[in-house]
Design a protein around this motif. Sequence first.
Motif, PDB file in Angstrom:
ATOM      1  N   ARG A  96       0.821  -1.210   0.000  1.00 54.01           N
ATOM      2  CA  ARG A  96       0.000   0.000   0.000  1.00 54.01           C
ATOM      3  C   ARG A  96       0.858   1.264   0.000  1.00 54.01           C
ATOM      4  NH1 ARG A  96      -4.986  -1.529  -0.006  1.00 54.01           N
ATOM      5  NH2 ARG A  96      -5.602  -3.422   1.071  1.00 54.01           N
ATOM      6  N   ARG A  97       1.939   1.247   0.772  1.00 49.77           N
ATOM      7  CA  ARG A  97       2.822   2.425   0.794  1.00 49.77           C
ATOM      8  C   ARG A  97       3.434   2.653  -0.582  1.00 49.77           C
ATOM      9  NH1 ARG A  97       4.836   0.243   5.747  1.00 49.77           N
ATOM     10  NH2 ARG A  97       6.775  -0.225   4.670  1.00 49.77           N
ATOM     11  N   ARG A  98       3.895   1.595  -1.236  1.00 49.64           N
ATOM     12  CA  ARG A  98       4.480   1.744  -2.578  1.00 49.64           C
ATOM     13  C   ARG A  98       3.423   2.213  -3.570  1.00 49.64           C
ATOM     14  NH1 ARG A  98       9.283   0.931  -5.477  1.00 49.64           N
ATOM     15  NH2 ARG A  98       9.994   1.360  -3.367  1.00 49.64           N
ATOM     16  N   ALA A  99       2.234   1.692  -3.456  1.00 55.79           N
ATOM     17  CA  ALA A  99       1.171   2.018  -4.414  1.00 55.79           C
ATOM     18  C   ALA A  99       0.751   3.481  -4.348  1.00 55.79           C
ATOM     19  CB  ALA A  99      -0.033   1.111  -4.168  1.00 55.79           C
ATOM     20  N   ARG A 100       1.018   4.156  -3.254  1.00 57.49           N
ATOM     21  CA  ARG A 100       0.694   5.595  -3.181  1.00 57.49           C
ATOM     22  C   ARG A 100       1.397   6.358  -4.293  1.00 57.49           C
ATOM     23  NH1 ARG A 100       2.055   5.745   2.913  1.00 57.49           N
ATOM     24  NH2 ARG A 100       0.266   4.656   3.730  1.00 57.49           N
ATOM     25  N   ARG A 101       2.565   5.906  -4.690  1.00 60.51           N
ATOM     26  CA  ARG A 101       3.320   6.570  -5.765  1.00 60.51           C
ATOM     27  C   ARG A 101       2.613   6.449  -7.112  1.00 60.51           C
ATOM     28  NH1 ARG A 101       9.523   4.499  -4.884  1.00 60.51           N
ATOM     29  NH2 ARG A 101       9.686   5.066  -2.681  1.00 60.51           N
ATOM     30  N   TRP A 102       1.773   5.445  -7.231  1.00 60.36           N
ATOM     31  CA  TRP A 102       1.121   5.159  -8.506  1.00 60.36           C
ATOM     32  C   TRP A 102      -0.270   5.766  -8.609  1.00 60.36           C
ATOM     33  CZ3 TRP A 102       2.154  -0.595  -7.218  1.00 60.36           C
ATOM     34  CH2 TRP A 102       3.527  -0.851  -7.281  1.00 60.36           C
ATOM     35  N   ALA A 103      -0.718   6.409  -7.545  1.00 62.62           N
ATOM     36  CA  ALA A 103      -2.085   6.943  -7.497  1.00 62.62           C
ATOM     37  C   ALA A 103      -2.309   7.919  -8.644  1.00 62.62           C
ATOM     38  CB  ALA A 103      -2.328   7.624  -6.159  1.00 62.62           C
ATOM     39  N   PRO A 104      -3.460   7.900  -9.254  1.00 62.39           N
ATOM     40  CA  PRO A 104      -4.611   7.053  -8.943  1.00 62.39           C
ATOM     41  C   PRO A 104      -4.681   5.787  -9.786  1.00 62.39           C
ATOM     42  CG  PRO A 104      -5.313   8.716 -10.483  1.00 62.39           C
ATOM     43  CD  PRO A 104      -3.823   8.935 -10.238  1.00 62.39           C
ATOM     44  N   TRP A 105      -3.575   5.334 -10.303  1.00 56.26           N
ATOM     45  CA  TRP A 105      -3.556   4.222 -11.262  1.00 56.26           C
ATOM     46  C   TRP A 105      -2.994   2.926 -10.675  1.00 56.26           C
ATOM     47  CZ3 TRP A 105      -6.392   6.204 -14.823  1.00 56.26           C
ATOM     48  CH2 TRP A 105      -6.307   7.557 -15.109  1.00 56.26           C
ATOM     49  N   GLY A 106      -3.057   2.751  -9.372  1.00 55.30           N
ATOM     50  CA  GLY A 106      -2.394   1.638  -8.696  1.00 55.30           C
ATOM     51  C   GLY A 106      -2.715   0.257  -9.224  1.00 55.30           C
ATOM     52  N   ALA A 107      -3.983  -0.030  -9.436  1.00 53.98           N
ATOM     53  CA  ALA A 107      -4.343  -1.373  -9.908  1.00 53.98           C
ATOM     54  C   ALA A 107      -3.818  -1.618 -11.317  1.00 53.98           C
ATOM     55  CB  ALA A 107      -5.850  -1.574  -9.847  1.00 53.98           C
ATOM     56  N   LEU A 108      -3.766  -0.569 -12.124  1.00 52.06           N
ATOM     57  CA  LEU A 108      -3.192  -0.731 -13.466  1.00 52.06           C
ATOM     58  C   LEU A 108      -1.689  -0.994 -13.376  1.00 52.06           C
ATOM     59  CD1 LEU A 108      -5.052   1.996 -15.518  1.00 52.06           C
ATOM     60  CD2 LEU A 108      -5.456  -0.465 -15.471  1.00 52.06           C
ATOM     61  N   ALA A 109      -1.015  -0.308 -12.465  1.00 54.67           N
ATOM     62  CA  ALA A 109       0.421  -0.543 -12.278  1.00 54.67           C
ATOM     63  C   ALA A 109       0.660  -1.992 -11.888  1.00 54.67           C
ATOM     64  CB  ALA A 109       0.982   0.407 -11.222  1.00 54.67           C
ATOM     65  N   VAL A 110      -0.142  -2.509 -10.979  1.00 59.73           N
ATOM     66  CA  VAL A 110       0.000  -3.907 -10.562  1.00 59.73           C
ATOM     67  C   VAL A 110      -0.281  -4.841 -11.733  1.00 59.73           C
ATOM     68  CG1 VAL A 110      -0.975  -5.707  -9.072  1.00 59.73           C
ATOM     69  CG2 VAL A 110      -0.431  -3.469  -8.117  1.00 59.73           C
ATOM     70  N   THR A 111      -1.251  -4.500 -12.564  1.00 56.85           N
ATOM     71  CA  THR A 111      -1.552  -5.312 -13.742  1.00 56.85           C
ATOM     72  C   THR A 111      -0.338  -5.388 -14.668  1.00 56.85           C
ATOM     73  OG1 THR A 111      -3.895  -4.735 -13.601  1.00 56.85           O
ATOM     74  CG2 THR A 111      -3.093  -5.526 -15.738  1.00 56.85           C
ATOM     75  N   TYR A 112       0.346  -4.261 -14.859  1.00 53.87           N
ATOM     76  CA  TYR A 112       1.557  -4.270 -15.698  1.00 53.87           C
ATOM     77  C   TYR A 112       2.676  -5.078 -15.048  1.00 53.87           C
ATOM     78  CZ  TYR A 112      -0.329  -0.989 -19.065  1.00 53.87           C
ATOM     79  OH  TYR A 112      -1.078  -0.405 -20.063  1.00 53.87           O
ATOM     80  N   LEU A 113       2.779  -5.017 -13.723  1.00 57.62           N
ATOM     81  CA  LEU A 113       3.789  -5.841 -13.052  1.00 57.62           C
ATOM     82  C   LEU A 113       3.503  -7.324 -13.276  1.00 57.62           C
ATOM     83  CD1 LEU A 113       4.265  -3.925  -9.667  1.00 57.62           C
ATOM     84  CD2 LEU A 113       5.774  -3.916 -11.670  1.00 57.62           C
ATOM     85  N   PHE A 114       2.230  -7.716 -13.205  1.00 58.96           N
ATOM     86  CA  PHE A 114       1.875  -9.113 -13.486  1.00 58.96           C
ATOM     87  C   PHE A 114       2.187  -9.472 -14.933  1.00 58.96           C
ATOM     88  CE2 PHE A 114      -0.919  -9.274  -9.654  1.00 58.96           C
ATOM     89  CZ  PHE A 114      -0.404 -10.448  -9.118  1.00 58.96           C
ATOM     90  N   ALA A 115       1.963  -8.545 -15.855  1.00 60.46           N
ATOM     91  CA  ALA A 115       2.281  -8.816 -17.266  1.00 60.46           C
ATOM     92  C   ALA A 115       3.774  -9.056 -17.429  1.00 60.46           C
ATOM     93  CB  ALA A 115       1.815  -7.656 -18.143  1.00 60.46           C
ATOM     94  N   ALA A 116       4.589  -8.256 -16.745  1.00 63.25           N
ATOM     95  CA  ALA A 116       6.041  -8.447 -16.803  1.00 63.25           C
ATOM     96  C   ALA A 116       6.415  -9.809 -16.224  1.00 63.25           C
ATOM     97  CB  ALA A 116       6.751  -7.331 -16.030  1.00 63.25           C
ATOM     98  N   TRP A 117       5.788 -10.173 -15.128  1.00 62.00           N
ATOM     99  CA  TRP A 117       6.062 -11.461 -14.487  1.00 62.00           C
ATOM    100  C   TRP A 117       5.688 -12.610 -15.427  1.00 62.00           C
ATOM    101  CZ3 TRP A 117       3.844 -12.772  -8.970  1.00 62.00           C
ATOM    102  CH2 TRP A 117       4.527 -13.860  -8.443  1.00 62.00           C
TER     103      TRP A 117
END
Length: 127
Positions: A96-117
């Motif tokens: 959650r602390r890291r995701a603050r940097r991505w606001a308001p697009w946090g879930a999309l950022a995580v989606t891209y991380l999963f795509a990279a994985w």
Amino acid sequence: TLRNMQFSGRKPQYVIGVARAAADGLLDADELRRLPLEKAIARQVSIRGVGRWTAEQVLFRALGRVEAIPAGDLGVQKVVARYCFGKEKVDEDRVRRRARRWAPWGALAVTYLFAAWCADMPPATED
């Protein structure tokens, strides 16, 4: 019927409870889209059997709330740990602390991380 679909324990009761809440107008999709994130989560969590993880998943996947991150999800913790911290796993609070940097697009950022994985991309280095 739900037990025959392999719903175990209290899950059939929870599914019926959520359906009743929706029928009674407590889970209006348009309202959940408009409410501030924490209020939308609280509205859902007030229903027996619905936890924060489920509420955040519904907000992102079903209602398009790109700021809703299910940080309690083990997979989310692992992917953020790998690509953001170079670790095996981090806890929900750190995600959650890291995701603050991505606001308001946090879930999309995580989606891209999963795509990279999934593409087996190595984590970025700081150099």
